[in-house]
Design an enzyme around this catalytic site. Structure first.
Site, PDB file in Angstrom:
ATOM      1  N   SER A 159       0.805  -1.220   0.000  1.00  0.00           N
ATOM      2  CA  SER A 159       0.000   0.000   0.000  1.00  0.00           C
ATOM      3  C   SER A 159       0.839   1.271   0.000  1.00  0.00           C
ATOM      4  CB  SER A 159      -0.945   0.022   1.215  1.00  0.00           C
ATOM      5  OG  SER A 159      -0.235   0.330   2.397  1.00  0.00           O
ATOM      6  N   LYS A 197       1.237   4.080   7.414  1.00  0.00           N
ATOM      7  CA  LYS A 197       0.436   4.910   6.518  1.00  0.00           C
ATOM      8  C   LYS A 197       0.826   6.386   6.651  1.00  0.00           C
ATOM      9  CE  LYS A 197      -2.459   1.815   4.799  1.00  0.00           C
ATOM     10  NZ  LYS A 197      -1.673   0.672   5.242  1.00  0.00           N
TER      11      LYS A 197
END
Length: 238
Positions: A159, A197
């Site tokens: 990701s 993230k």
């Protein structure tokens, strides 16, 4: 002898990698040096590579590594790190002759530091939080920010690939409980899931944003997210 623009580009790349752990994009380099096109950046990169200051890795996006720095830049980085070293923090230094850093790390000093690898961190769907040391890894002292304690995690998932962070890479994390918008952080979600993230505060909510359009941004209440650290370095897996 490097030209002024070559020095400016090398300094920009070094500072961005020290801050984010990944090289800047060519567009970011172009804007930083106020050039009209990326062709000028390509020429500067080629010149730095020919002089042995950087290395380009084949078949990998944004894959640059710094091999060495001019003496003046290396000394300035060392002085800044010494000035910001917090009281009481003594990293473990590997003694002996020159220690070769892991491939993909910044090779700017002859001293490496040993960090605990605290298991794996999800760059994708969050996984259970990791709190046990699996092994240790040696990283160049220049990769560390000089503030607070550091640890390392092995990345699992894709990701964050557009930030240059790939599955199997080792990320170096500075332990801290706060973050600024845009920081890449280790976030603990609801006290049991850990994920890597980009962090954004939006009103009363926290956005955990991937660097891959295949993943949706996750919106959570502030009380559901605890920052465990900020990305300061990256050791690429080959």
């Amino acid at each position: 002898m490097l030209t002024r623009k070559q020095l400016e580009l090398l300094d920009f790349i070094q500072k961005r990698m020290a801050r984010d752990g990944v090289p800047p994009s060519f567009d970011e380099m172009k804007d930083a040096l106020d050039l009209r096109s990326k062709s000028g950046i390509h020429r500067l990169i080629t010149a730095l590579e020919e002089r042995g200051f950087i290395r380009r890795m084949a078949h990998r996006a944004r894959a640059l590594e710094i091999v060495k720095l001019p003496e003046s830049m290396e000394r300035a980085a060392q002085l800044q790190a010494e000035a910001t070293q917090p009281p009481g923090f003594t990293p473990k230094v590997i003694a002996g002759d020159k220690v070769d850093p892991p491939r993909g790390a910044l090779e700017v000093t002859a001293t490496a530091m040993e960090l605990p690898v605290m298991g794996r961190i999800a760059a994708g769907v969050p996984i259970e939080a990791i709190a046990q040391v699996s092994h240790h890894v040696a990283v160049p002292g220049s990769m560390l920010s000089g503030k607070g304690e550091h640890y390392a995690l092995e990345v699992k998932g894709d990701s964050m690939i557009e930030a240059g962070i790939n599955d199997g890479d080792i990320v170096v994390i500075r332990s801290q409980g706060t973050a600024d918008n845009g920081d890449i952080v280790v976030a603990l979600v609801e006290d049991h899931e850990a994920t890597l993230k980009k962090y954004y505060r939006r009103g009363g909510m926290i956005a955990l944003e991937a660097a891959n359009p295949a993943y949706e941004t996750r919106m959570l209440r502030e009380d559901q997210v605890k920052v465990q650290g900020r990305l300061v370095g990256l050791i690429r897996s080959y």
